[in-house]
Scaffold this active site. Structure first.
Site, mmCIF file in Angstrom:
data_model
loop_
_atom_site.group_PDB
_atom_site.id
_atom_site.type_symbol
_atom_site.label_atom_id
_atom_site.label_comp_id
_atom_site.label_asym_id
_atom_site.label_seq_id
_atom_site.Cartn_x
_atom_site.Cartn_y
_atom_site.Cartn_z
ATOM 1 N N ARG A 95 20.533 7.318 -6.101
ATOM 2 C CA ARG A 95 19.979 7.548 -7.417
ATOM 3 C C ARG A 95 19.126 8.833 -7.435
ATOM 4 N NH1 ARG A 95 17.725 3.554 -10.956
ATOM 5 N NH2 ARG A 95 17.167 2.269 -9.205
ATOM 6 N N SER A 132 15.939 4.011 -14.123
ATOM 7 C CA SER A 132 15.570 2.687 -13.603
ATOM 8 C C SER A 132 15.099 1.834 -14.767
ATOM 9 C CB SER A 132 14.466 2.826 -12.569
ATOM 10 O OG SER A 132 13.350 3.427 -13.158
ATOM 11 N N LEU A 133 15.193 0.531 -14.582
ATOM 12 C CA LEU A 133 14.817 -0.377 -15.665
ATOM 13 C C LEU A 133 13.311 -0.485 -15.802
ATOM 14 C CD1 LEU A 133 17.276 -3.372 -15.203
ATOM 15 C CD2 LEU A 133 17.369 -1.549 -16.915
ATOM 16 N N CYS A 170 -27.181 -26.322 -7.810
ATOM 17 C CA CYS A 170 -28.275 -27.296 -7.864
ATOM 18 C C CYS A 170 -29.317 -27.077 -6.780
ATOM 19 C CB CYS A 170 -27.720 -28.711 -7.773
ATOM 20 S SG CYS A 170 -27.112 -29.132 -6.135
ATOM 21 N N CYS A 194 -21.360 -28.663 -1.423
ATOM 22 C CA CYS A 194 -22.697 -29.011 -1.882
ATOM 23 C C CYS A 194 -22.916 -30.455 -1.459
ATOM 24 C CB CYS A 194 -22.784 -28.890 -3.408
ATOM 25 S SG CYS A 194 -24.263 -29.650 -4.098
ATOM 26 N N GLU A 248 0.826 -1.189 0.000
ATOM 27 C CA GLU A 248 0.000 0.000 0.000
ATOM 28 C C GLU A 248 0.870 1.253 0.000
ATOM 29 O OE1 GLU A 248 -3.780 1.351 2.474
ATOM 30 O OE2 GLU A 248 -3.047 -0.653 2.983
ATOM 31 N N LYS A 287 17.390 -9.700 -9.594
ATOM 32 C CA LYS A 287 17.126 -8.285 -9.325
ATOM 33 C C LYS A 287 17.099 -8.104 -7.815
ATOM 34 C CE LYS A 287 13.869 -4.564 -10.213
ATOM 35 N NZ LYS A 287 13.749 -4.190 -8.791
ATOM 36 N N CYS A 347 -24.187 -32.694 -9.240
ATOM 37 C CA CYS A 347 -24.249 -31.238 -9.363
ATOM 38 C C CYS A 347 -23.172 -30.696 -10.301
ATOM 39 C CB CYS A 347 -24.113 -30.631 -7.971
ATOM 40 S SG CYS A 347 -23.905 -28.864 -7.943
ATOM 41 N N ASP A 372 3.849 1.473 -1.257
ATOM 42 C CA ASP A 372 4.412 1.577 -2.604
ATOM 43 C C ASP A 372 3.400 2.186 -3.565
ATOM 44 O OD1 ASP A 372 6.697 0.487 -1.686
ATOM 45 O OD2 ASP A 372 6.409 -1.496 -2.557
HETATM 46 ZN ZN LIG Z 1 -24.919 -28.444 -5.933
#
Ligand SMILES: [Zn+2]
Length: 637
Positions: free
Chosen positions: A124, A76-77, A381, A394, A36, A102, A400, A38
Site C-alpha cells: 500500500r 485506509s479505512l 472513615c 478498610c 508505544e 479486520k 464505611c 505505533d
Molecule cells: Zn473505611
C-alpha cells in the site's frame, strides 16, 4: 532529560522509528512495546505523512525499492470505537452492510493482465505509491498466480491482506512481539526465497476492474476464483452491533490476528456516490476492538472504598485523548497492581482503552519522582487498613461504604437529580467515578457508558438531569450536605440568614439563639458545616446558590412555631410541616421554650416530646398542646 516525543522534530522522530525498527527486525530486541511504537509512528505520520521512515524497513529487509503508483488510491479505512459512530456512518447510505473481521496484516495490490496472469504486486505504501513486491508475492502460496475466470479479457486488480497465520507465528514468539510487524518485514525481503520461508498467507477483500453490483457479489466471485476470502456477513443495519459481538467471539477461533470488524456499504453504486475524504473512503469503516494508546503523566493515585471494603486505587492522569475521548482517570484495580507497575507521581505512563471503552493504565514508560503511599487509614472513615495479598481493606467496611453511598443518594434526592438509583450510585462509587457529590457535575458520557446496563439514551438523560441541577436554592444546598440535624426545616431557617457565607460564619452561640434551634442542633450544624468545608468548596465550583426569600412572617400562622409528635392521620408529617411554612408559620425541630404549638397526631404514639411539652407548660411555658383536628382547623381557617 529525555525529550517528549510530541516535541521532537521530524528528523528526530524518523531516527527513533528507524532505531526501533532496527532493534525489532534485526536485533530482535525491541525495547518499547508495540503500542508505544505505533504511537511513535502515529506522531511521525501526523507531522510528516510522506516520511520515508513510515514505509521503509531497514535496508536488509527492504525489497527492490521500486515504486509502484496505484491506479486507484489505496486509502485506509476510517476507524470507530463505539456503536454510535457506526450507526452514524451507516446512516449516510442505503441498503445492506457487509461485515467481516479486520485482519491485522499488510495491505497489498495484485494486478492481473488480460489473460489473468499476475503481473505486479505492490504494498500500500502511502496509499498513492507503494513498493514493488512482485517476486515475493509469487512466493506466497495462497496468492493465485492465475485469475483467468475473473479477468475475462480485461485487466483486473485484486486487493487484500498478506498476513502471518498465528500457527506460523507461534514459532517466532518471544522473538517478535506481533505477527503484523513480522509479516510486514517478511513480505519485503530482498530475497524472495526468504519470504517463502515465512509461510505468509493472503486474504482478498476487493476486486477492481470489473462491473459488480455489490460487495457481496465481489467476494463471491473472488472465492469462486480460488482467492482466499475471510468469513463475511451480509446484514441489515440493525444487525451491525450483534455482528460485532459475533466476530469478537470468533476471534479466538481464527488462525490470524483480528483487531476489529470491517463494515462496508454493500451496494457499489452507493459506494461510488459516497466517495472519499482525502484520507478515507466513506463506504467503509473499521470498528476496532481495542482503543488507541497514549502516553501521559500520572498526577496522583486516589483511593476509594468499594462495597466489599476493598480500597481501590484510581490513577489521576494529565488528560489524554484515547479513541476520541479525553481520559483523566483510570482504575488501577488493586494495591498489588500499583506495586507491580512501580507507580510514582510524575511518571510517564502508557494508557489504553480496552475494548474501546474502559481506560487502563498499562505500564510506566519513564518513572517519576513522587512516592505513592499505600494508605494506612481508610480514606473514607479513617479506620485502620489491612492488607491481604494484592488487596487493601478498610477494617470498618460495612458502615464505611454504606454511609458513603447513602450520602450520595441523599444528595441526588435532595437536589432533585433524577435517575440515580442505588445500584447505579454503587457502581459509580465503586469505580471511583463519583466518590463525592461534586463529582456528579464532572460526569461524562464515557464515564456513564462504563456502567452496567447503560445505554446512550439513558446516559444522555442522566447528564441532562445533572445539568439542570446546577442552580440550587440555599436551603436545599444546605440540606443536601447530609449534616446530622440539618434537615429541611433547619435548612430553611439557616437560609433566612441570606447567604452561604453568612451561614458558614455562624457560631454555635449565635445559632443557638435562633428561635426553635436548641444548643444540640446548633452544635451539630456548626461542626457539620466545618467538616463539610472541602465538599462545599468543591461543589461551589459546579453549582450556583440561589438566594431565598425569608419565610413569610405575616401569613395565617403569623410566625408561630409548630412541632409534631405521634402519627398523623390526615397527612404525613412532612406535609404538615410544609403547610405550616406555606402559611407563614415555622416548623420547629424540638421542644423548647420558644415553641408555640405541639401537635399530637390522632394516630397515637406520642412520646417524649409530649412529656417534655407538658412539663414546660406546667412550669408556665407558652407551649400549647393541641390535637391533630385542631391543627387542621387552624390551617384551613
Ligand atoms: Zn473505611
Amino acid at each position: 532529560m529525555k525529550k517528549n516525543r510530541e516535541d521532537m522534530t521530524v528528523r528526530e522522530l524518523e531516527a527513533e522509528v528507524r532505531k526501533h525498527n532496527r532493534l525489532y527486525f534485526l536485533e530482535h530486541k525491541p525495547v518499547i512495546s508495540d503500542e508505544e511504537f505505533d504511537r511513535l509512528v502515529e506522531i511521525l505520520r501526523e507531522k510528516a505523512p510522506n516520511s520515508p521512515a513510515l514505509t521503509e524497513l531497514v535496508s536488509d529487509v527492504r525489497a527492490t525499492g521500486v515504486k509502484v503508483r496505484h491506479e486507484t488510491p489505496m486509502l485506509s479505512l476510517d476507524k470507530c470505537y463505539d456503536e454510535k459512530s457506526l450507526v452514524d456512518w451507516a446512516s449516510k447510505f442505503e441498503g445492506d452492510v457487509i461485515a467481516s473481521p479486520k485482519i491485522d496484516g499488510v495491505a497489498v495490490s495484485l494486478r492481473y493482465d488480460r489473460d489473468g496472469r499476475l503481473v505486479q504486486a505492490a504494498t500500500r505504501g502511502d496509499g498513492v505509491e507503494g513498493e514493488d513486491i512482485t517476486p515475493n508475492a509469487r512466493r506466497v502460496h495462497s496468492i493465485p498466480q492465475d485469475a483467468k475466470s475473473l479477468a475475462k479479457k480485461g485487466k483486473i486488480e485484486v486487493r487484500g491482506e498478506v498476513y502471518m497465520p498465528l500457527s506460523v507465528f507461534a514459532r517466532y514468539k518471544g522473538e517478535f512481539a506481533n505477527p503484523r510487524n513480522l509479516a510486514a518485514g517478511a513480505v519485503k525481503q530482498k530475497d524472495p526465497a526468504k519470504t517463502a520461508d515465512y509461510n505468509l498467507s493472503f486474504f482478498a477483500y476487493d476486486l477492481l476492474g470489473t462491473d459488480v453490483a455489490t460487495e457481496d457479489e465481489k467476494l463471491k466471485r473472488l472465492a469462486a476464483a480460488d482467492f482466499p476470502t475471510f468469513e463475511w456477513k451480509k446484514l441489515g443495519r440493525e444487525q451491525m452491533q450483534s455482528a460485532f459481538e459475533y466476530f469478537i467471539k470468533r476471534r479466538d477461533k481464527y488462525d490470524f490476528e483480528t483487531d476489529g470488524v470491517v463494515y462496508k456499504a454493500n451496494s457499489v453504486a452507493e459506494q461510488k456516490r459516497l466517495g472519499a475524504t482525502s484520507h478515507h473512503p466513506r463506504f467503509g469503516i473499521a470498528y476496532k476492538f481495542q482503543g488507541d494508546s497514549g502516553v501521559t503523566t500520572l498526577i496522583d493515585v486516589e483511593w476509594s472504598v468499594a462495597r466489599t471494603g476493598a480500597i481501590t486505587p484510581v490513577a489521576i492522569v494529565e488528560p489524554v485523548e484515547l479513541s476520541g475521548a479525553m481520559v483523566r482517570r483510570a482504575s488501577l484495580h488493586n494495591m498489588g497492581y500499583v506495586r507491580k507497575l512501580g507507580l510514582t507521581k510524575g511518571a510517564k505512563v502508557l494508557m489504553m482503552r480496552r475494548g474501546g471503552v474502559i481506560p487502563n493504565l498499562e505500564s510506566v514508560t519513564e518513572p517519576g519522582k513522587g512516592k505513592i503511599d499505600i494508605p494506612r487509614a481508610c480514606p473514607s472513615c479513617g479506620a485502620p487498613t489491612r492488607e491481604e495479598e494484592d488487596f487493601l481493606y478498610c477494617t470498618n467496611a460495612k458502615s464505611c461504604v454504606r454511609s458513603k453511598i447513602a450520602e450520595l443518594e441523599h444528595f441526588v434526592k435532595t437536589v432533585g437529580i433524577d435517575g440515580f438509583g442505588d445500584k447505579l450510585l454503587e457502581q459509580l462509587y465503586e469505580s471511583g467515578i463519583v466518590t463525592d457529590a461534586s463529582e456528579f457535575y464532572e460526569l461524562t458520557m464515557d464515564d456513564l457508558m462504563q456502567m452496567e446496563r447503560m445505554g446512550e439514551t439513558l446516559a444522555a438523560k442522566l447528564l441532562k438531569n445533572v445539568e439542570s441541577s446546577r442552580s440550587i436554592p440555599l436551603s436545599v444546598f444546605l440540606q443536601s450536605l447530609g449534616i446530622r440535624e440539618l434537615g429541611r426545616h433547619a435548612a430553611k431557617i439557616l437560609a433566612g440568614f441570606g447567604t452561604l457565607k453568612k451561614v458558614t460564619a455562624l457560631t454555635e452561640e449565635e445559632l443557638s439563639q435562633v428561635h426553635t434551634i436548641g444548643e444540640v442542633i446548633a452544635h451539630e450544624v456548626v461542626e457539620g458545616l466545618k467538616k463539610k468545608k472541602p465538599l462545599i468548596d468543591k461543589l461551589l465550583r459546579h453549582v450556583r446558590i440561589e438566594k431565598e426569600e425569608a419565610p413569610a412572617r405575616g401569613g395565617r400562622l403569623g410566625g408561630k412555631s409548630f412541632l409534631f409528635t405521634g402519627v398523623m392521620l390526615a397527612m404525613k408529617r412532612e406535609e404538615a410541616q410544609g403547610l405550616v411554612e406555606e402559611q407563614g408559620g415555622v416548623a420547629a425541630l424540638s421542644v423548647n421554650k420558644d415553641l408555640d404549638y405541639l401537635v399530637v397526631g390522632d394516630g397515637g404514639g406520642a412520646g417524649s416530646k409530649l412529656a417534655k411539652a407538658k412539663k414546660l407548660a406546667a412550669s408556665g411555658g407558652k407551649v400549647k398542646i393541641i390535637e391533630e383536628s385542631e391543627f387542621l382547623k387552624m390551617i384551613k381557617l
